[in-house]
Design a protein around this motif. Sequence first.
Motif, short mmCIF file in Angstrom:
data_model
loop_
_atom_site.label_atom_id
_atom_site.label_comp_id
_atom_site.label_asym_id
_atom_site.label_seq_id
_atom_site.Cartn_x
_atom_site.Cartn_y
_atom_site.Cartn_z
N ASN A 166 0.82 -1.21 0.00
CA ASN A 166 0.00 0.00 0.00
C ASN A 166 0.85 1.26 0.00
N GLU A 167 1.86 1.29 0.85
CA GLU A 167 2.70 2.48 0.94
C GLU A 167 3.53 2.67 -0.33
N LEU A 168 4.07 1.56 -0.85
CA LEU A 168 4.85 1.64 -2.07
C LEU A 168 4.02 2.18 -3.23
N ALA A 169 2.82 1.62 -3.41
CA ALA A 169 1.96 2.04 -4.52
C ALA A 169 1.48 3.47 -4.34
N ARG A 170 1.19 3.86 -3.12
CA ARG A 170 0.71 5.22 -2.86
C ARG A 170 1.78 6.25 -3.24
N GLU A 171 3.03 5.97 -2.92
CA GLU A 171 4.11 6.91 -3.23
C GLU A 171 4.41 6.96 -4.73
N ALA A 172 4.23 5.83 -5.43
CA ALA A 172 4.62 5.75 -6.84
C ALA A 172 3.49 6.08 -7.80
N TRP A 173 2.26 6.02 -7.36
CA TRP A 173 1.09 6.06 -8.24
C TRP A 173 1.07 7.31 -9.12
N GLU A 174 1.14 8.48 -8.51
CA GLU A 174 1.06 9.72 -9.31
C GLU A 174 2.28 9.93 -10.19
N PRO A 175 3.51 9.78 -9.67
CA PRO A 175 4.67 9.95 -10.55
C PRO A 175 4.67 9.01 -11.75
N LEU A 176 4.17 7.78 -11.55
CA LEU A 176 4.19 6.80 -12.64
C LEU A 176 3.15 7.09 -13.72
N LEU A 177 1.99 7.63 -13.31
CA LEU A 177 0.86 7.70 -14.24
C LEU A 177 0.45 9.11 -14.64
N GLU A 178 1.04 10.13 -14.06
CA GLU A 178 0.59 11.49 -14.32
C GLU A 178 0.71 11.86 -15.80
N GLU A 179 1.87 11.64 -16.40
CA GLU A 179 2.06 12.00 -17.80
C GLU A 179 1.20 11.14 -18.71
N LEU A 180 1.12 9.85 -18.43
CA LEU A 180 0.33 8.95 -19.26
C LEU A 180 -1.14 9.36 -19.26
N CYS A 181 -1.71 9.66 -18.09
CA CYS A 181 -3.11 10.08 -18.02
C CYS A 181 -3.31 11.38 -18.78
N GLY A 182 -2.35 12.29 -18.69
CA GLY A 182 -2.46 13.55 -19.40
C GLY A 182 -2.53 13.37 -20.90
N VAL A 183 -1.72 12.46 -21.44
CA VAL A 183 -1.73 12.22 -22.89
C VAL A 183 -3.00 11.49 -23.32
#
Length: 354
Positions: free
Chosen positions: A255-272
């Motif tokens: 949970n903690e690992l995914a919470r910290e990584a979720w936005e940095p990993l997916l922010e650009e992809l979601c934007g495109v």
Amino acid sequence: MMKAKVSIDKFVVEYTDVPRSAYYALVGKAVKSGELFKQKFYHEGYGYQLHLRKGNGAYLHVFYRNWSEPKGVSYTLRLETRPEYYFQFKEVLDTLRRNASGINFVSCDIAYDVRTSMDNVMVIPHDGRRKLREYKGTRYFGKKHQRKTNGHCKIYNKRLELLENQNKVIDHELTRIENVHKPEKRIPLAELLQYPPEQNDDYLAAVITDWGTLPKKRAEQARMLMKVEESKNVSPYIRKKVKETLAHPYQIDFNELAREAWEPLLEELCGVLLGQQEPQVQERQLQMAVTNTVYDEPQEENDSKNVGCVDIGKYRILRDNTRVRKLLNQQRMTGLFGLEKRTIDTWPILFSSA
């Protein structure tokens, strides 16, 4: 807490209310460009399936019209590929976004990499019905036909996989735990960053680099749970005691690992995908994750892992206005109905020329 690097593997989204004419146009462009690698037709699940591939190996799986949907002029379209490959199919994404009433997140594979051998990595399901399987050195929780269901897990030697598939040599042991994250309800893509996955409810994962720190009997019981046949002889009580022993300080906190990584990993992809920004990297390495997030590692080491990556900064993910988009789409579709018969007539021609 054990160090781990988090990345996203397969990423699946769905476009709602995509007209048939838009799908046929996609097929025609794929044939013309030479990107149509394979096409199939099924009488269950998604009826139409396209597999697009570029010359550099980037691929995109396209699934259209789920047979559970009522007959009409528009249907759900699903896309599936690795996150970095979406950027190479931007024209397809833009076309689908303009013709769909909404975009929803379906699922993704979340990978947790730890620098140790598989012999030191232990995963125990909280649901006793998830049985351990093994195939060619990879450990699985979940049957083969459940590969795309929530909670399916596999543990494998990532170092060996890199060597065999990419001819890439690394100088340290590396084990990957890969979990499928598939929420019960579809999440609008514009809201996805607000909902990081919580996978501690499915599994307890632990890394034991020094087995001598465990009581001898408990260590034997833990090793039994890592072997298919021996795990069948471990009682629920013993399984519970092993989990209690490993909960601290050996546990990997998904949970903690995914919470910290979720936005940095997916922010650009979601934007495109949402059409809110242009790709910041014109040509991506095929095996590069969207970003590298390293848990509990010194800042300087984290920086060295991101050499060559672009700092895209922050931007706001806007909420989808589905009602307005649907009304506009209906107006667009009015002009497409006249083309419907012609596109259907050309459908066999497109397939015969592939």
